[in-house]
Design a protein around this motif. Structure first.
Motif, PDB file in Angstrom:
ATOM      1  N   LEU A 162      22.195  25.726  -7.265  1.00 11.30           N
ATOM      2  CA  LEU A 162      21.206  24.699  -6.932  1.00 11.30           C
ATOM      3  C   LEU A 162      19.963  25.316  -6.305  1.00 11.30           C
ATOM      4  O   LEU A 162      18.837  24.862  -6.560  1.00 11.30           O
ATOM      5  CB  LEU A 162      21.824  23.675  -5.983  1.00 11.30           C
ATOM      6  CG  LEU A 162      20.942  22.459  -5.633  1.00 11.30           C
ATOM      7  CD1 LEU A 162      20.430  21.768  -6.890  1.00 11.30           C
ATOM      8  CD2 LEU A 162      21.720  21.471  -4.763  1.00 11.30           C
ATOM      9  N   GLN A 163      20.137  26.359  -5.497  1.00  6.65           N
ATOM     10  CA  GLN A 163      18.975  27.055  -4.940  1.00  6.65           C
ATOM     11  C   GLN A 163      18.077  27.577  -6.073  1.00  6.65           C
ATOM     12  O   GLN A 163      16.864  27.361  -6.073  1.00  6.65           O
ATOM     13  CB  GLN A 163      19.431  28.226  -4.055  1.00  6.65           C
ATOM     14  CG  GLN A 163      20.036  27.828  -2.718  1.00  6.65           C
ATOM     15  CD  GLN A 163      20.499  29.041  -1.933  1.00  6.65           C
ATOM     16  OE1 GLN A 163      21.119  29.955  -2.494  1.00  6.65           O
ATOM     17  NE2 GLN A 163      20.221  29.058  -0.641  1.00  6.65           N
ATOM     18  N   ALA A 194      26.782  36.586  -6.682  1.00  3.57           N
ATOM     19  CA  ALA A 194      27.214  36.429  -8.080  1.00  3.57           C
ATOM     20  C   ALA A 194      26.745  35.095  -8.642  1.00  3.57           C
ATOM     21  O   ALA A 194      26.317  35.003  -9.796  1.00  3.57           O
ATOM     22  CB  ALA A 194      28.732  36.549  -8.173  1.00  3.57           C
ATOM     23  N   ALA A 195      26.820  34.041  -7.836  1.00  5.94           N
ATOM     24  CA  ALA A 195      26.382  32.720  -8.297  1.00  5.94           C
ATOM     25  C   ALA A 195      24.887  32.695  -8.558  1.00  5.94           C
ATOM     26  O   ALA A 195      24.422  32.107  -9.551  1.00  5.94           O
ATOM     27  CB  ALA A 195      26.761  31.662  -7.263  1.00  5.94           C
ATOM     28  N   ILE A 196      24.101  33.319  -7.682  1.00  4.01           N
ATOM     29  CA  ILE A 196      22.651  33.362  -7.859  1.00  4.01           C
ATOM     30  C   ILE A 196      22.283  34.218  -9.068  1.00  4.01           C
ATOM     31  O   ILE A 196      21.419  33.849  -9.878  1.00  4.01           O
ATOM     32  CB  ILE A 196      21.976  33.876  -6.579  1.00  4.01           C
ATOM     33  CG1 ILE A 196      22.132  32.841  -5.458  1.00  4.01           C
ATOM     34  CG2 ILE A 196      20.498  34.195  -6.816  1.00  4.01           C
ATOM     35  CD1 ILE A 196      21.699  33.327  -4.095  1.00  4.01           C
ATOM     36  N   ALA A 197      22.961  35.371  -9.215  1.00  8.63           N
ATOM     37  CA  ALA A 197      22.695  36.242 -10.367  1.00  8.63           C
ATOM     38  C   ALA A 197      23.043  35.533 -11.667  1.00  8.63           C
ATOM     39  O   ALA A 197      22.308  35.640 -12.672  1.00  8.63           O
ATOM     40  CB  ALA A 197      23.503  37.534 -10.230  1.00  8.63           C
ATOM     41  N   ASP A 198      24.148  34.783 -11.670  1.00 10.62           N
ATOM     42  CA  ASP A 198      24.548  34.037 -12.868  1.00 10.62           C
ATOM     43  C   ASP A 198      23.499  32.990 -13.220  1.00 10.62           C
ATOM     44  O   ASP A 198      23.136  32.828 -14.395  1.00 10.62           O
ATOM     45  CB  ASP A 198      25.905  33.375 -12.614  1.00 10.62           C
ATOM     46  CG  ASP A 198      26.355  32.513 -13.781  1.00 10.62           C
ATOM     47  OD1 ASP A 198      26.796  33.077 -14.800  1.00 10.62           O
ATOM     48  OD2 ASP A 198      26.252  31.271 -13.679  1.00 10.62           O
ATOM     49  N   ALA A 199      23.001  32.280 -12.204  1.00 12.35           N
ATOM     50  CA  ALA A 199      21.985  31.257 -12.453  1.00 12.35           C
ATOM     51  C   ALA A 199      20.697  31.886 -12.974  1.00 12.35           C
ATOM     52  O   ALA A 199      20.058  31.359 -13.900  1.00 12.35           O
ATOM     53  CB  ALA A 199      21.719  30.464 -11.179  1.00 12.35           C
ATOM     54  N   VAL A 284      19.975  23.562   1.058  1.00  7.77           N
ATOM     55  CA  VAL A 284      21.038  22.912   0.289  1.00  7.77           C
ATOM     56  C   VAL A 284      22.081  22.406   1.274  1.00  7.77           C
ATOM     57  O   VAL A 284      22.596  23.164   2.091  1.00  7.77           O
ATOM     58  CB  VAL A 284      21.677  23.881  -0.719  1.00  7.77           C
ATOM     59  CG1 VAL A 284      22.898  23.233  -1.383  1.00  7.77           C
ATOM     60  CG2 VAL A 284      20.660  24.301  -1.774  1.00  7.77           C
ATOM     61  N   SER A 285      22.359  21.132   1.196  1.00  9.83           N
ATOM     62  CA  SER A 285      23.328  20.522   2.108  1.00  9.83           C
ATOM     63  C   SER A 285      24.693  20.409   1.443  1.00  9.83           C
ATOM     64  O   SER A 285      24.805  20.072   0.269  1.00  9.83           O
ATOM     65  CB  SER A 285      22.841  19.127   2.516  1.00  9.83           C
ATOM     66  OG  SER A 285      23.810  18.462   3.290  1.00  9.83           O
TER      67      SER A 285
END
Length: 329
Positions: A162-163, A194-199, A284-285
């Motif tokens: 989401l970021q 990993a989540a940010i790199a994937d996005a 992000v909440s």
């Protein structure tokens, strides 16, 4: 030393059998015990000061009245504290007790679980595969972060994705990441990066520029310099949490810069001070309380016998994370 009252003493005082005492005091249903008999047993137990033996009950059932929650080996932050409180309220309302414990060193989790014989195990941090298999082989249901089978990014709850989504929709194409250097955060940092790199990859962006920095303005200022003073400068930063977003904002101020004009900044968790940042922090909440309730409900479903194969029963998933739009990004 005064002798501790036993179930036999309660049975004698109430004029009933020990089996009846057990049914009444353990709250068992399906027995034809009259209200008058039940009240008589409870009154006798109260007068004698009798409480059921936890150890005996654990031996009889093969499990205790405890729900064990294993936490990541990191400082207890606000979100994690809210998760513990909400889960505790859920299970204690149904007669169980929540015990929160930091994840022991390798191999220690199995011995801890075996010694406590919990009704259910809640995992906030992952176990090694061999440890998880040993726990499940013992018939203990494991409740973990909601995830699709085999999805290594699921424990991030969609925060990093989401970021990046917000930053891309705001026109940014070169993204940095600010994470803590302390190894106690290693698992969460690995999942978030990993989540940010994937996005980033899904949006066709280059890999994010990761900087490890403490909560120090000068240290953050150095990281800001490394992000900006390149041929392909970063234009927006995803912070590990709101604390590290504050650090990045302080680093910008040290260099005479500001967000979002010189570098957009987005945090995570939406702590109470996020709206008081300069500028107010976009973040992000995550509804940590709802997440804790999710864990508690799943543990209760397990303890009630809804699952017999070591897999957590299906319960309502907690709500998705949400964007809190302010001025920093």
């Amino acid at each position: 030393m005064e002798r501790r009252a036993t179930s036999s003493d309660v049975a004698k005082a109430a004029g009933v059998s020990r089996a009846t005492v057990s049914y009444v005091l353990n709250g068992r249903t399906g027995q034809s015990i009259s209200t008058a008999t039940r009240d008589r047993v409870l009154a006798a137990a109260r007068v004698l000061g009798y409480t059921p033996s936890t150890a005996a009950r654990t031996l009889r059932r093969g499990r205790s009245d405890l729900v064990l929650m294993l936490l990541p080996p990191e400082p207890l932050g606000r979100a994690l504290a809210m998760i513990i409180d909400a889960a505790s309220e859920q299970v204690e309302h149904h007669g169980l007790r929540l015990v929160a414990h930091r994840l022991p060193s390798r191999g220690g989790a199995v011995s801890l679980v075996q010694s406590l014989a919990p009704a259910a195990l809640i995992l906030i941090a992952p176990l090694e595969d061999t440890e998880l298999a040993a726990v499940q082989a013992a018939g203990i249901t494991v409740v973990s972060l909601p995830q699709a089978a085999g999805d290594p990014l699921a424990p991030d709850l969609g925060i990093g994705a989401l970021q990046v989504k917000h930053l891309v929709e705001s026109g940014h194409s070169r993204i940095g990441v600010a994470v803590p250097p302390d190894p106690v955060y290693a698992w969460r940092v690995r999942v978030r990066v990993a989540a940010i790199a994937d996005a980033c990859a899904r949006y066709g962006l280059p890999a994010p520029a990761v900087e490890r920095l403490g909560l120090d303005a000068d240290e953050a200022a150095s990281a800001v310099g490394r992000w900006l003073d390149t041929e392909d400068p970063v234009s927006a930063v995803c912070a590990f949490d709101d604390d590290h977003a504050f650090a990045v904002l302080s680093g910008l101020a040290v260099r005479g810069l500001q967000a979002p004009r010189d570098l957009a900044v987005i945090g995570a968790e939406d702590i109470p001070l996020a709206g008081l940042a300069v500028p107010p922090l976009t973040t992000v909440s995550v509804d940590a309380r709802r997440l804790g309730e999710h864990f508690g409900q799943a543990a209760l479903a397990s303890a009630s016998g809804a699952a017999a194969d070591g897999a957590a029963p299906a319960v309502a998933r907690p709500p998705a994370v949400s964007l809190v739009l302010r001025a920093s990004a």
